[in-house]
Design an enzyme around this catalytic site. Structure first.
Site, mmCIF file in Angstrom:
data_model
loop_
_atom_site.group_PDB
_atom_site.id
_atom_site.type_symbol
_atom_site.label_atom_id
_atom_site.label_comp_id
_atom_site.label_asym_id
_atom_site.label_seq_id
_atom_site.Cartn_x
_atom_site.Cartn_y
_atom_site.Cartn_z
ATOM 1 N N VAL A 1 7.600 2.177 -2.480
ATOM 2 C CA VAL A 1 8.732 2.952 -1.973
ATOM 3 C C VAL A 1 8.844 2.699 -0.472
ATOM 4 O O VAL A 1 7.840 2.710 0.238
ATOM 5 C CB VAL A 1 8.507 4.457 -2.240
ATOM 6 C CG1 VAL A 1 9.611 5.290 -1.616
ATOM 7 C CG2 VAL A 1 8.405 4.730 -3.722
ATOM 8 N N GLY B 1 0.793 -1.219 0.000
ATOM 9 C CA GLY B 1 0.000 0.000 0.000
ATOM 10 C C GLY B 1 0.828 1.272 0.000
ATOM 11 O O GLY B 1 0.277 2.369 0.040
ATOM 12 N N HIS B 2 2.132 1.180 -0.050
ATOM 13 C CA HIS B 2 3.000 2.379 -0.037
ATOM 14 C C HIS B 2 3.960 2.341 -1.213
ATOM 15 O O HIS B 2 5.147 2.106 -1.032
ATOM 16 C CB HIS B 2 3.791 2.445 1.265
ATOM 17 C CG HIS B 2 4.418 3.787 1.504
ATOM 18 N ND1 HIS B 2 5.699 4.119 1.101
ATOM 19 C CD2 HIS B 2 3.938 4.897 2.114
ATOM 20 C CE1 HIS B 2 5.987 5.346 1.472
ATOM 21 N NE2 HIS B 2 4.928 5.837 2.085
ATOM 22 N N PHE B 3 3.612 2.451 -2.312
ATOM 23 C CA PHE B 3 2.346 2.771 -2.959
ATOM 24 C C PHE B 3 2.055 1.630 -3.921
ATOM 25 O O PHE B 3 2.997 1.054 -4.472
ATOM 26 C CB PHE B 3 2.463 4.098 -3.689
ATOM 27 C CG PHE B 3 2.815 5.232 -2.755
ATOM 28 C CD1 PHE B 3 1.849 5.827 -1.970
ATOM 29 C CD2 PHE B 3 4.117 5.675 -2.648
ATOM 30 C CE1 PHE B 3 2.166 6.882 -1.118
ATOM 31 C CE2 PHE B 3 4.444 6.720 -1.785
ATOM 32 C CZ PHE B 3 3.472 7.324 -1.017
#
Length: 136
Positions: free
Chosen positions: A52, A45-47
């Site tokens: 990252v 989820g990041h991203f």
């Protein structure tokens, strides 16, 4: 130090153990290395389309690497962040990158220890800053 030897010093365990190998250098610094595999919890989820490593995770990697400077003092204690100063992120870190952190001891004041750290992917700086932590 191998990952198993690091576990003898640091209280961290998976998934929060963020140093794969470490060693002390002849100049009094310590180096910690972590290779981002791509399946870590902090990339979910990041991203989604551009994973990252979050800056706060890079700070944690640097802190864990710096604790190995004083392995004899850290062993058997819990290390807690006390502060971060002048932290800068110069480039992103992604899956497949190997980050190498070079850490040097600035000073100690009782249970508080102050460290300068610099993280690099290859020859490019990705993080620099000063970190303080307390041993409890």
């Amino acid at each position: 130090m191998t990952r198993e030897e690091i576990k003898e010093v640091l209280p961290h365990r998976e998934p929060m153990l963020l140093v794969d190998e470490a060693h002390k250098n002849d100049d009094g610094t310590a180096t910690g290395v972590y290779t981002v595999r791509g399946d870590e919890f902090f990339l979910q989820g990041h991203f989604p389309d551009y994973p990252v490593v979050p800056g706060v995770i890079l700070c944690e990697m640097a802190a864990q690497s710096s604790c190995l400077l004083m392995a004899e003092k850290v062993r058997g204690k819990t290390t807690l962040y006390a502060g971060m100063n002048n932290v800068k992120f110069k480039q992103s870190v992604s899956a497949g990158d190997t980050v190498s952190f070079t850490c040097s001891h600035i000073r100690s004041l009782g249970a508080f220890h102050f460290i300068k750290a610099e993280g690099r992917v290859g020859d490019k700086i990705c993080l620099s800053g000063e970190f303080s932590f307390a041993l409890v």
